[in-house]
Structures are given as C-alpha cells and as structure tokens.
Motif scaffolding. Structure first.
Motif, PDB file in Angstrom:
ATOM      1  N   THR A 110       0.694  -1.114   0.120  1.00 28.16           N
ATOM      2  CA  THR A 110      -0.040  -0.129  -0.090  1.00 28.16           C
ATOM      3  C   THR A 110       0.731   1.213   0.100  1.00 28.16           C
ATOM      4  O   THR A 110       1.975   1.203   0.470  1.00 28.16           O
ATOM      5  N   SER A 115       0.772   7.911  -7.137  1.00 29.25           N
ATOM      6  CA  SER A 115       0.087   9.071  -7.100  1.00 29.25           C
ATOM      7  C   SER A 115       1.024  10.373  -7.533  1.00 29.25           C
ATOM      8  O   SER A 115       0.928  11.373  -7.675  1.00 29.25           O
ATOM      9  N   ARG A 138     -14.192  -1.220  -0.401  1.00 34.87           N
ATOM     10  CA  ARG A 138     -14.789  -0.765  -1.652  1.00 34.87           C
ATOM     11  C   ARG A 138     -14.508   0.611  -1.840  1.00 34.87           C
ATOM     12  O   ARG A 138     -14.924   1.305  -2.733  1.00 34.87           O
ATOM     13  N   LEU A 139     -13.725   1.335  -0.733  1.00 33.83           N
ATOM     14  CA  LEU A 139     -13.029   2.528  -0.978  1.00 33.83           C
ATOM     15  C   LEU A 139     -11.910   2.430  -2.054  1.00 33.83           C
ATOM     16  O   LEU A 139     -11.391   1.581  -2.309  1.00 33.83           O
ATOM     17  N   SER A 140     -11.890   3.501  -2.717  1.00 33.84           N
ATOM     18  CA  SER A 140     -10.585   3.483  -3.636  1.00 33.84           C
ATOM     19  C   SER A 140      -9.344   3.778  -2.874  1.00 33.84           C
ATOM     20  O   SER A 140      -9.454   4.153  -1.747  1.00 33.84           O
ATOM     21  N   ALA A 141      -8.261   3.635  -3.380  1.00 31.99           N
ATOM     22  CA  ALA A 141      -7.167   3.553  -3.178  1.00 31.99           C
ATOM     23  C   ALA A 141      -6.666   5.049  -2.423  1.00 31.99           C
ATOM     24  O   ALA A 141      -6.145   5.119  -1.343  1.00 31.99           O
ATOM     25  N   ALA A 142      -7.034   5.749  -3.260  1.00 35.72           N
ATOM     26  CA  ALA A 142      -7.152   7.489  -2.636  1.00 35.72           C
ATOM     27  C   ALA A 142      -7.748   7.710  -1.253  1.00 35.72           C
ATOM     28  O   ALA A 142      -7.288   8.256  -0.366  1.00 35.72           O
ATOM     29  N   GLU A 143      -8.992   7.048  -1.425  1.00 35.79           N
ATOM     30  CA  GLU A 143      -9.933   7.362  -0.256  1.00 35.79           C
ATOM     31  C   GLU A 143      -9.247   6.778   1.064  1.00 35.79           C
ATOM     32  O   GLU A 143      -9.476   7.132   2.230  1.00 35.79           O
ATOM     33  N   LYS A 144      -8.886   5.443   0.655  1.00 34.43           N
ATOM     34  CA  LYS A 144      -8.022   4.524   1.882  1.00 34.43           C
ATOM     35  C   LYS A 144      -7.160   5.409   2.480  1.00 34.43           C
ATOM     36  O   LYS A 144      -6.683   5.462   3.664  1.00 34.43           O
ATOM     37  N   ASP A 145      -6.194   5.729   1.637  1.00 35.58           N
ATOM     38  CA  ASP A 145      -5.001   6.690   2.114  1.00 35.58           C
ATOM     39  C   ASP A 145      -5.423   7.898   2.579  1.00 35.58           C
ATOM     40  O   ASP A 145      -4.612   8.152   3.849  1.00 35.58           O
TER      41      ASP A 145
END
Length: 677
Positions: free
Chosen positions: A310, A338, A505-512
């Motif tokens: 991650t 990113s 179900r969150l996007s990678a950006a949302e999780k981060d």
C-alpha cells in the motif's frame, strides 16, 4: 506395476470405467489406493469400551429379534444379547435379513457404537453367526459411483496375488537399516491386509517416511537445479561499514535479528542468488533488518528495491529508510502511483543513471519505464499480498538480483518446511526489549457498553482505537456486525469524537486519506474491515476492538492485534465474541493466553488443518496418502535433513542403490499442484 488394470483377472469394461472415474488406471495406482480408516473387529470385553466407541463383542442371543418397518423401505432390527454377564441391546438399521441368522441361545459377534448409559450397541453389523469370526482390522476404502467396497477389496487381493512379486523396493538399504523400516512389498501388504495393529503401525511408519522423503527430495532437487541455473552476483560486502551502521542505531539488535542479518549477508556474498523468506512476528524488527541488507547491498555498488502493498506503508518505509541510510550518503527515493508525471520522469532518469541507491514503492515499481542501473537486491514486504507475476516482474528488473521476501504472518515450521522447502527460511523469534505485551480480553456482547466506555477513556487520555468488523454492510446470510452500521452506532454513542470509516470498497486514494487522518490523530477511532490487517504503523493507537472475533482465524486475529502496542503506552485488544462452537471458544482462550505468533500459528494449524491455513487458492501443498504434515512433523524434519544430504551426495546421483529412488522421482512432476513462488 505400471500395467493397465485390465490385466487383473476379472476386470471387464464396466469395472475399468468405474476405476478410471476414481483415477485408477494402472496396477500401481490400485495398490497405492490405501484405506482411509480401519475398523478393529478384535473381540473385547464390553466394559472396556468408552462411551460412543465402536467395539466388537461376542455374546449369546437372549430374546427373539424384533423387526419394525418405518418410513419408506426403512427398518430397525433389535435383539437382546448376553455379553460378559451384561444384558445389552443391539440395533441394526435396514438389515432385516439378519433376523434369520439369529437363533435363541446361539453365539454371535456384533460390531457397533456402544452407548454405556443405555447399554446399547447401535448401527451394528453382524460379523458372524454360527462360524467363529475373522478377528482383526478391516480396511475401509473410499469408493465412487456404483463400485462397491467389497468389489474393490476383492480386486486389490487379486492384484496382490498376480503382481505382488513385482513390487520393487525404492528406498536404499542404508535408510531401511538406519530407521529399521520394513520393505515396500510388506508395507503395501500390511496397509491392505493388516493381521494386527503392530503390522499396520510398521507399514504406516514406513509409508509416512517414504512419502515425506520423496516430497522433500523433489523440493531439494528443484532448489539445486534452480540455484545452479542462476548463479548470484557475489557482492563484496564491507563488514566495517555495516558495523558502523549497527553501532549508530539507537538500540541494539536482538540475538535473533543478529542471526538473521548474518544469514542474509552470507547470501549476498555467496555464489548463489538469494531466495530467502524472512518471517518475523508483528513488531519483531524486520524493517531494520531490511534496511541493513539494503545498506550492505548499496555499499557493494548495487541498487536495492523495496516493494510494499500500500502507498501509506510505502511512505512509512520510505521515511524509516531515509532516517537510517541518508546519514551515510545513500539516496533513498519513493515511487508511488500518485506521483506527478514530471516527478516520475526525473526519478526514472536518476534511477537509470544509478544515482538512486534504494527505491521504495508499491507495484508502481514494476511498471514500464522504471529501469534500474544495477539492481542487486529485491525485497518484497508482505509477499502474499502480491501476485506471482508482480513479484516475478520486479525480479526481472535486474540481472539475477538477490531476493528477500518478508512476512509478518507467522507460518508454522511444518508448513514453512513444506511450502517453502525450495527457499531458505530465516525467523526472527524474539521481540525487542522494552516492548509491553498487549493485554488481550475476551468480552461477551452483554459487556458492550463497558467496552465502549473503556475506548472513550483511552481517547480522552489522548490515545486512539481501531474497531474491526467482518463485513462492510448488512448481510442476510450472516448475523455479524458490519462496518457501516457500527460506524453510525459509534457516532451516536461517542459524540464529539472523530470516527473514521474504512473498507475494501473505497478507492486507493480514499483509503489513504482515511489512514493519513488516523495516523495524524485527526480521527481518533477508526472503524474498519480487515483491510488494516497489514503493515500500518500508528504508535498512538492503544485499543483494538474486534467484533464477532470468533469468525476470524487465529493468525488473522493476531495480525489485527499487532496494529496496536507500537508505542510506549500499555495497549489492549478486546475480542467481542459469543462463540457457539468449541473451536470458536478454543480460539478465544488461545488468544488471551499468548502473544507469541509462532505458537498461535501452530495452534491454528491444529485447529484448521494445512489446506485451510494458506487458503484453498494456492496452498501448493501436495495431498499425501498416508502422511499428515501436522501429525508427522518430526518425520518431516528428518526427511528434509535426509533429502538435503542425499541431493548433495554423489551416491544419490550415481549409486546403484539409489537408482529406483531416482526413477521414482523422475516419473513425477516436481510439483503436482504447482510450485509456490
């Protein structure tokens, strides 16, 4: 032995078809289709039997048998017998024809499950009426389709009569003598027709060793072939510089860390390419060992890469490695998904020019356009999170780079020997001094309000908490707490406290973004599914609450528990569970008794079995016919040691005594189920 089964007398087209459906096409396959259990028909005194144990007894018919019909074509035959001075009842289901074989006052032998309380034998089988029975062990085989058990038994007996003399020994005399093992012909005979428990024990002992030795020989041969096909880069490691780095650390390495580092350095200097798995419990200090390995590699003139699952974990490793390595004029850079196009272009140029010593990143490392100048060491953290192709792609970025896999999932020794037999395995089995053990508590759902109150007090002290749920949203199938509902519930109960929500179900950006807010303490409580299981380091978090904890395996519970206890304060893991099964209760007890991940992994293996430990997707473990790697782990150790010695001896490759063993291995694929990468 490799003749088709049609060569056995009495095998016609129909039987041939039935055997083929079971995967039996040759005489060898038939004789190696072993019983999966044995029924002991040795007559014993009835009061020696445990409650619900299957037992065989001899007695006299004391009353007229009673036959009753019920349902559709179902019957129950009951007879009272006098056995060892006791009057017992024997019950036979759907065997009405036996009534004619039972005469008042006659001696009969019956097998069945004994109910001590009701003095009853149920599910009985009549072994013999007037004739004296053939006592001993009766083999029970798995059969498919229309093939009857007795048909298969008759066929195996016929095959033995025709081809028994052709059974060849495959183990060398040296090993048979050393371990006092019986010959292969006797082994197959005793497995199919044991005259006594002693014969069966001898046969099982021999076959367990044979299976495990053949498996380990394949592993060691694979390893030898691969190592010799890919020589290493033989790096010139400067021991003085490494000592300088170690003496500058704010702590001393544990003995386990020192041992593991020595093994890794030896690999870097060695003739063969490193292929090593580094296991270490959560918080045991794997990252600093990775840093030392990258330091030694860089000082030898090579670049290193660290790939993690991650972005947030990549950033944490990047900061740690910069702090460790940059004082020694080594350049550490981070490549993330990113990164802006210009930034990526500049980084790619520096990397190809060789001015970057260590590159940290996610799977962005394996993308097109990322070219190393001289890649010498590839480290993959939490290797099971990447696919085989992703790991292979990173290795191909260099010319035969050394490879180190790291995992915080403790793998039981028996499984690491089996699944990773073609790799070297290093284990950090000691925790750094001064770490406070996490206190684990099992709380029933009725104690929920007390748990919430405890979490609130910890937050008021300035600390943070994780709350883990098995599902994202409500499911009709499973009555378990879900992250979205729990998040809403906690917002109502704990107003004024910032509560975050994270799930798959969150996007990678949302999780981060959520994790960054939690790491910065802008969010005090994080409600999440198991996506936080691996690698996030938030030293300020002191509480881990796990809803429906009985639904998780021990290894996963331990991984989740390892998210706390990373700072100086006392940390707690609270298991909210009301397990109905004995296995669930056992899990809760084990979790509260020990913090040792390796002990937990062994207990988890006992509870779940090897197939479920890695998950069915890619266990890579063969299915043994007689051996069990959990039960027979001591034999597995011996077989591995013997395999290592044999593969590195001239006698094994050239000696006549080993010819059959070599031929036996050559007949099979190195792995029937695919190699674990």
């Amino acid at each position: 032995m490799d003749l088709p089964v049609s060569e056995i007398h009495g095998v016609g087209p129909k039987l041939l078809e039935q055997l083929a459906a079971m995967g039996i096409t040759t005489v060898r396959e038939l004789l190696e289709h072993f019983p999966f259990r044995y029924e002991d028909h040795t007559v014993r005194p009835i009061m020696e039997a445990e409650h619900e144990e299957r037992i065989t007894v001899r007695g006299t018919v004391h009353s007229e048998p009673s036959l009753r019909f019920y349902g559709r074509n179902k019957s129950r035959l009951t007879v009272r017998m006098l056995v060892d001075g006791l009057l017992i009842q024997a019950v036979f289901f759907n065997q009405g024809y036996l009534k004619k074989q039972m005469q008042l006052g006659e001696s009969i032998v019956v097998s069945g499950k004994f109910d001590r309380h009701r003095l009853m034998l149920s599910g009985g089988t009549l072994k013999a009426a007037k004739a004296s029975p053939e006592e001993g062990l009766e083999p029970v085989y798995s059969v498919k389709g229309d093939l009857k058990l007795n048909q298969l038994k008759t066929l195996i007996r016929q095959a033995f009569q025709q081809f028994g003399e052709r059974i060849e020994e495959i183990l060398p005399a040296q090993l048979l003598t050393a371990y006092r093992l019986i010959g292969r012909k006797e082994t197959l005979k005793f497995l199919h027709f044991p005259a006594s428990p002693q014969e069966l024990r001898q046969a099982r002992r021999r076959m367990i060793y044979e299976e495990l030795l053949l498996f380990q020989l394949k592993m060691q041969m694979l390893r030898k072939i691969e190592r010799e096909a890919e020589p290493g880069q033989k790096k010139n490691i400067c021991q003085e510089r490494l000592e300088e780095l170690l003496s500058g650390l704010p702590f001393q390495l544990t003995q386990a860390q020192q041992r593991v580092l020595k093994e890794i350095v030896a690999d870097l200097q060695g003739d063969y390419r490193m292929n090593r798995l580094l296991q270490g419990d959560v918080g045991s200090g794997k990252t600093v060992i990775a840093g030392c390995a990258l330091f030694a590699n860089a000082n030898a003139g090579y670049q290193g890469a660290l790939m993690v699952p991650t972005e947030i974990l990549a950033e944490q490793h990047y900061e740690s490695l910069r702090e460790l390595l940059e004082p020694y004029q080594l350049k550490v850079r981070l490549l993330s998904g990113s990164a802006k196009a210009k930034e990526r272009r500049e980084l790619a140029e520096e990397l190809q020019a060789g001015s970057i010593n260590v590159l940290v990143g996610t799977h962005a490392l394996i993308q097109e356009g990322v070219h190393f100048h001289k890649l010498g060491l590839v480290i993959t953290d939490e290797q099971h999170r990447f696919g085989v192709e992703q790991r292979r792609a990173l290795r191909k970025k260099g010319i035969r780079p050394d490879v180190l896999f790291m995992t915080a999932t403790p793998i039981p020794r028996t499984l690491s020997i089996s699944a990773f037999g073609d790799m070297d395995v290093s284990i950090i089995d000691e925790m750094p001094a001064g770490r406070k053990p996490i206190k684990t508590h099992w709380a029933k759902p009725a104690m929920f309000s007390r748990v919430i109150e405890f979490v609130k007090k910890e937050v008021e002290k300035g600390y943070q908490a994780y709350v883990i749920c098995p599902l994202i949203e409500e499911s009709e199938k499973l009555d378990v707490q879900n992250a979205i509902d729990v998040h809403q519930q906690l917002q109502q109960l704990l107003s004024g406290i910032q509560i975050g929500l994270m799930h798959g179900r969150l996007s990678a950006a949302e999780k981060d973004a959520v994790m960054e807010a939690f790491a910065a303490n802008r969010v005090q409580i994080l409600v999440s599914t198991t996506v936080v299981e691996v690698g996030v380091n938030v030293p300020n978090a002191t509480v881990m609450v796990i809803y429906d904890a009985e639904r998780f395996g021990l290894a996963q519970l331990h991984q989740l528990r390892g998210r706390v206890g990373r700072g100086q304060a006392q940390s707690h893991c609270i298991l909210l569970a009301d397990p109905k099964s004995d296995v669930g209760k056992e899990r809760m007890h084990i979790m509260t008794e020990t913090n040792d991940g390796f002990e937990l992994s062994e207990r988890d293996l006992e509870l779940r079995g090897p197939g479920d430990f890695f998950g069915h997707k890619q266990s890579g473990l063969p299915v043994f016919k007689v051996a069990d790697i959990v039960e027979d782990f001591r034999v597995l150790e011996v077989a591995r040691q013997d395999a290592v010695k044999l593969v590195h001896s001239t006698a094994f490759w050239q000696g006549e005594d080993y010819e059959q063993l070599r031929r036996c291995i050559a007949m099979e694929e190195i792995f029937q189920h695919g190699k674990l990468d």
